[in-house]
Design a protein around this motif. Structure first.
Motif, short mmCIF file in Angstrom:
data_model
loop_
_atom_site.label_atom_id
_atom_site.label_comp_id
_atom_site.label_asym_id
_atom_site.label_seq_id
_atom_site.Cartn_x
_atom_site.Cartn_y
_atom_site.Cartn_z
N ASP A 1 0.82 -1.21 0.00
CA ASP A 1 0.00 0.00 0.00
C ASP A 1 0.86 1.27 0.00
O ASP A 1 0.58 2.20 -0.73
CB ASP A 1 -0.91 0.00 1.23
N ARG A 2 1.95 1.27 0.80
CA ARG A 2 2.77 2.48 0.90
C ARG A 2 4.10 2.14 1.55
O ARG A 2 4.25 1.07 2.18
CB ARG A 2 2.06 3.57 1.73
N VAL A 3 5.06 3.06 1.39
CA VAL A 3 6.35 2.99 2.07
C VAL A 3 6.54 4.32 2.79
O VAL A 3 6.41 5.38 2.18
CB VAL A 3 7.51 2.73 1.09
N GLU A 4 6.82 4.26 4.08
CA GLU A 4 7.00 5.47 4.88
C GLU A 4 8.48 5.66 5.22
O GLU A 4 9.18 4.70 5.58
CB GLU A 4 6.19 5.40 6.18
N ILE A 5 8.95 6.91 5.08
CA ILE A 5 10.31 7.28 5.44
C ILE A 5 10.23 8.18 6.67
O ILE A 5 9.54 9.20 6.66
CB ILE A 5 11.03 7.99 4.29
N VAL A 6 10.94 7.80 7.75
CA VAL A 6 10.85 8.48 9.03
C VAL A 6 12.23 9.00 9.40
O VAL A 6 13.23 8.29 9.26
CB VAL A 6 10.33 7.52 10.13
N ASP B 1 14.09 10.81 12.67
CA ASP B 1 14.02 11.19 14.09
C ASP B 1 12.59 11.03 14.62
O ASP B 1 12.08 11.88 15.35
CB ASP B 1 14.50 12.62 14.28
N GLY B 2 11.90 9.95 14.20
CA GLY B 2 10.57 9.65 14.72
C GLY B 2 9.43 10.33 14.01
O GLY B 2 8.27 10.08 14.34
N SER B 3 9.70 11.19 13.03
CA SER B 3 8.65 11.89 12.30
C SER B 3 8.65 11.45 10.84
O SER B 3 9.70 11.29 10.23
CB SER B 3 8.85 13.41 12.38
N ILE B 4 7.46 11.26 10.27
CA ILE B 4 7.33 10.87 8.86
C ILE B 4 7.65 12.08 7.99
O ILE B 4 7.04 13.14 8.11
CB ILE B 4 5.91 10.36 8.56
N VAL B 5 8.66 11.91 7.11
CA VAL B 5 9.04 12.99 6.20
C VAL B 5 8.58 12.73 4.77
O VAL B 5 8.58 13.64 3.94
CB VAL B 5 10.56 13.21 6.22
N ALA B 6 8.22 11.48 4.44
CA ALA B 6 7.75 11.16 3.09
C ALA B 6 6.94 9.88 3.14
O ALA B 6 7.27 8.94 3.87
CB ALA B 6 8.90 11.02 2.10
N THR C 1 9.86 1.84 6.40
CA THR C 1 8.92 0.75 6.69
C THR C 1 7.96 0.60 5.52
O THR C 1 7.46 1.59 4.98
CB THR C 1 8.12 1.04 7.98
N ALA C 2 7.70 -0.66 5.11
CA ALA C 2 6.76 -0.95 4.03
C ALA C 2 5.48 -1.53 4.63
O ALA C 2 5.53 -2.36 5.55
CB ALA C 2 7.37 -1.94 3.03
#
Length: 419
Positions: free
Chosen positions: A78-83, A85-90, A122-123
């Motif tokens: 569904d998505r890949v998240e880039i974090v 320092d603990g915050s999602i940037v993309a 994370t995927a």
């Protein structure tokens, strides 16, 4: 029992069986491997963070390239998240439109403020399950730290390959400028000031195919990509010895060996950047093997799907090739090379050869998505062409079966801007 009650009973059994089958499908995905077989994907996806390397150092206000390989994927990512320092940037939505067993993502992050930062990827599947979070810690330093850093002195040798051997740069001693005369007499009839021209930005033109690495050394392995002969890239910095250049690469940056390119534009604009610390190779002592024992290996590399971007290549315009390499053996495979040939279908004329790509290490039953491999073709427009890709063309890796390492792919070369 009445006929109507009997029909209702049988209908209930059919509905129940359909429900069981649909529930099973949610936990097990089966997908074609492109060669008539099927690859079964189950469980959570996995993430391998390729760039940046752990403990790397980057300059403040320079984009950090983030690249990751998503394996055990399939069509329901569904998505890949880039974090950071603990915050999602993309968040990359629907990143695997082709439904491949593995694919790669690329993103950049613009750091602000010096210090250490943790980057994670994370995927997620559509059902909410996800891979284990993978992260690295990097350091961001200011301009003063880069300027005061003293490069290590080393000997550098190069050959005609896709990059050079280097473990550092040689320090260049600055020369003190001559003192200006005090209180010079003004000229009686000063000449007009000479015309000033705006210097052009420095650009690298690659004389042959070259690997792009995450730092100024071949120890930054594997490469993060490559440039084809004739391609160009903006130069951002160089090492103190001038043997590696930092260039723009897609949405991020990379390092290329200086002897494989030609610099045009104003070279005086190129600043010195030491780059991330060079990795140190730790020798591993060999494991004693009994004289009578024979090491058992069972590697079987199999050529998978081929994909090109853009899907309709044009004459004299570079397109990228993506290639799946699967290890169907029971022993892990090391990394290797991929040869690429372009052949005119009408008469078998070879239009492009000598282009090579690479693939990373593959565990048993793992599929690696390799690419992008750049290729430019400038002949036989509006005709069918055939790409022939061969895994490990020089047989550097011992396999149980060498007959399934080749895959072919046909396309039509559009005229584009060619006469």
């Amino acid at each position: 029992m009445s006929i109507r009650a009997s029909i209702r009973g049988r209908f209930g059994v059919v509905v129940g069986l359909l429900g069981v089958l649909m529930l099973s499908a949610c936990n097990l995905l089966t997908q074609s491997d492109g060669g008539g077989g099927a690859i079964t994907i189950s469980g959570a996806p996995t993430v391998q963070l390729v760039s940046p390397p752990p403990n790397a150092t980057y300059r403040e206000n320079v984009a950090v390239p983030i690249q990751a390989l998503i394996a055990n994927a399939g069509p329901d990512i569904d998505r890949v998240e880039i974090v950071v320092d603990g915050s999602i940037v993309a968040t990359l939505d629907d990143p695997n439109t082709a439904g491949a067993p593995s694919f790669s993502i690329s993103q950049t992050w613009q750091p602000s403020g010096v210090g250490q930062h943790t980057i994670g990827v994370t995927a997620f599947r559509a059902d909410g399950s996800s891979s284990a979070a993978v992260s690295v810690t990097i350091s961001i330093v200011g301009q003063e730290a880069i300027a005061s850093a003293t490069p290590q002195t080393s000997n550098n040798t190069s050959g005609q390959n896709t990059d050079g051997n280097n473990t550092g740069g040689q320090q260049v001693q600055p020369t003190n400028p001559p003192a200006a005369p005090t209180d010079p007499p003004p000229p009686t009839d000063p000449p007009p000031p000479p015309p000033t021209s705006t210097p052009s930005n420095p650009v690298a033109t690659f004389n042959q195919g070259v690997n792009v690495r995450s730092g100024p050394s071949t120890l930054f392995n594997p490469p993060i990509g490559s440039f084809a002969a004739g391609q160009t890239a903006d130069i951002l910095a160089k090492t103190a010895a001038g043997d590696w250049y930092k260039v723009k690469y897609y949405n991020g940056t990379g390092w290329v060996f200086s002897q494989l390119l030609t610099v045009s534009g104003d070279a005086a604009q190129i600043v010195v950047d030491a780059g991330p610390p060079i990795p140190t190779l730790t020798p591993v002592p060999p494991t004693p093997v009994p004289a009578t024992a024979t090491p058992a290996t069972n590697i079987n590399l199999v050529a998978g799907n081929i994909r090109i971007e853009p899907a309709n290549p044009r004459c004299n315009e570079t397109f990228n090739i993506f290639f799946d390499v699967a290890n169907l053996g029971t022993t892990a495979s090391p990394s290797g090379s991929i040869s690429v040939r372009d052949i005119r279908v009408a008469d078998g004329t070879v239009n492009g050869s000598g282009t090579t790509g690479g693939f990373g290490p593959a565990q048993p039953n793992q599929t690696i998505n390799s690419g992008a491999i750049p290729l430019t073709i400038g002949t036989f427009t509006n005709e069918k062409h055939k790409l022939v890709l061969v895994i490990d063309p020089n047989n550097q890796i011992a396999e149980t079966n060498e007959g399934d390492n080749t895959r072919e792919f046909e396309y039509t070369l559009a005229k584009g801007n060619c006469p």
